[in-house]
Design an enzyme around this catalytic site. Structure first.
Site, PDB file in Angstrom:
ATOM      1  CG  ASP A  87      -0.403  -0.097   2.598  1.00  0.00           C
ATOM      2  OD1 ASP A  87       0.895   0.528   2.660  1.00  0.00           O
ATOM      3  OD2 ASP A  87      -0.882  -0.325   3.539  1.00  0.00           O
ATOM      4  CB  SER A  88       0.195   4.950  -0.147  1.00  0.00           C
ATOM      5  OG  SER A  88      -0.482   5.025   0.970  1.00  0.00           O
TER       6      SER A  88
END
Lengths: 82, 421
Positions: free
Chosen positions: A40-41
């Site tokens: 994820d980010s």
């Protein structure tokens, strides 16, 4: 000495394995960090910092958003490593 | 009083504590009177005034997948391990929605901690100082925020009715369970995963509590250091871990054929408004919480046979609690077997209310009260029936009830009541 494409993919595979638990053999040029590799980010920031250290390259925050796939990151590192 | 007044029951329990990696092994150790306190062998502990703690029996990193564990503060790791056990114990086979017996929109999570992700905060500050800006983990904020255990449990089981985190120091875990009972009673949710967790075994919290003169410095006798109601008690022993239960409306539990441990009768809450750390000396604050419990519920003091006391092994707190129990219950206190699990686990701070609720529910189910260990010479001011040395059977027949007391710095008083069904 600058890393080859093969060495960079292998290095990224080790990093992604460490951070997201994805088997190294699944980390290939066409794979998306977010969609395919469970990065994820937030974890992408970890991948970038680990890649910077491993390949002696600086990846500014503004460039990180362009690194969608393992291939994008590999190309970026090939072109920017010192 | 409430919108629906639905009956709430306990259908699942889970724990990871200094005594065991699950609720069964923890319960077995509690009944046997085994201490989970040991010497801190870590390098950082060598020069500390306090070098003992109740350290977790099974590391959560042995249970959780590594990619998941590395993004969680230790307190959230404990919470997730205990919650997974409780969820499975309640009979759910997958997260809400995938297991069609539970609708995600009717599932809540309320997991509390007293201090939050303190080890993450301090460790990442060390990283900042030693390795620089770039190396501080991007996961730091979601790891250290105190709602992280609750939010992660909510994500794990797909809870969409609301995720909450009451913070009230050492009463946090109990307040979380009380909040969950109200969520179900008022009709906001059918099932809530609730409890407390804490992971504060780190030099800074240890030194800080030590400098408050709140902790035992019996470093030469770790297993004898936590000694509630003994004349030689000299402070609490820090523990770590989590206790989580699954609360459910009785109607929902019966409809899906769940096994019911006990009824969660309700809670009594008060606040001292006296001093930020010292308990109100007359016991009136705690007594008010007990009286509120009796006023809020149909609980009859005659049916209460067991009290899992807060009793942390501090000189004033232990007897103050008993004075309050006497004030609230009078002669009825004489038929209540009073015990302190902290004599074995140490004090799990925000985790205490969770773990001790698990112990209270198991005491009712098995109809036996665990002992308080290390009471060699009972404080003459301890005016109650303390279960000393060995476990004590509770009445084998009829409906029985038990209380779990939790109090916190700030003057928070929370009493939970459970009853056989």
């Amino acid at each position: 000495m600058a890393a080859t494409q093969e060495e960079i993919v292998k290095g990224l595979a080790d990093i992604v394995n460490e951070i997201a638990g994805i088997p190294v053999e699944d980390v290939k040029l066409d794979k998306s960090f977010t969609d395919d590799l469970d990065v994820d980010s937030l974890s992408m920031v970890e991948v970038v910092v680990a890649a910077e250290e491993r390949f002696d390259v600086k990846i500014p925050d503004d460039d990180v958003k362009n690194l969608k796939t393992v291939g994008d990151a590999t190309k970026y590192i090939l072109e920017h490593q010192s | 009083m409430n919108a629906t007044n639905r009956t709430v029951v306990v259908t699942g329990i889970g724990a990871t504590t200094p005594l065991g990696g699950d609720s069964a092994s923890t319960w077995e150790a509690l009944l046997a009177g085994r201490s989970g306190v040991s010497t801190l062998e870590q390098d950082w502990a060598a020069e500390l005034p306090v070098r003992i703690a109740g350290q977790i029996a099974v590391e959560p990193t042995e249970i959780l997948p590594r990619p998941q564990a590395r993004k969680l503060d230790r307190s959230a790791q404990f919470a997730l391990v205990a919650a997974q056990e409780a969820w499975k114990d309640a009979g759910f086979t997958a997260k809400a929605g995938e297991d069609t017996s539970i609708n995600p929109d009717r599932l809540g999570a309320v997991i509390a901690s007293g201090i939050g992700g303190v080890t993450t905060l301090l460790d990442q500050y060390d990283v900042l100082k030693e390795k620089g800006v770039r190396r501080v983990s991007p996961h730091t904020v979601p790891m250290l925020m105190p709602n992280s255990p609750s939010a992660n449990v909510g994500i794990e089981f797909n809870a969409r009715a609301g995720v909450h985190t009451p913070v009230s120091a050492c009463a946090s875990g109990a307040e979380a369970i009380g909040y969950a009972i109200e969520m179900i009673r008022s009709g906001r949710a059918d099932v809530v995963v609730a409890g407390g967790t804490e992971a504060a075994i780190h030099p800074l919290p240890i030194v800080a509590f030590g400098n408050m003169m709140a902790m035992s410095k019996n470093n030469d006798d770790p297993q004898g250091a936590s000694r509630p109601w003994d004349v030689n008690r000299n402070g609490f022993v820090l523990g770590e871990g989590a206790g989580v239960i699954v609360l459910e409306s009785e109607e929902h539990a019966r409809a899906r054929g769940a096994t019911i441990y006990a009824e969660a009768v309700g809670q009594g809450i008060s606040s001292d408004a006296h001093h930020i750390t010292q308990p109100e000396p007359s016991g009136n604050g705690i007594a008010a919480a007990l009286q509120n419990l009796l006023g809020n519920t149909d609980l009859d003091p005659a049916e209460i046979v067991h009290v899992n006391a807060h009793a942390t092994s501090t000189p004033t707190g232990d007897v103050g609690e008993l004075k309050a129990l006497r004030k609230a219950f009078g002669d009825d206190l004489d038929h209540m077997a009073v015990t302190s699990t902290k004599s074995m686990t140490g004090h799990l701070l925000g985790g205490a209310g969770g773990v001790e609720t698990v112990a209270t529910v198991l005491a009712l189910k098995n109809r036996v009260a665990p002992p308080t260990i290390n009471v060699e010479t009972l404080d003459p001011e301890a005016d109650a029936d303390i279960v000393r040395g060995e476990a004590r059977p509770l009445p084998a027949e009829g409906r029985i009830a038990a209380l779990n007391d939790s109090f916190g710095f700030g003057g928070h008083n929370v009493v939970l009541a459970f009853r056989t069904v």
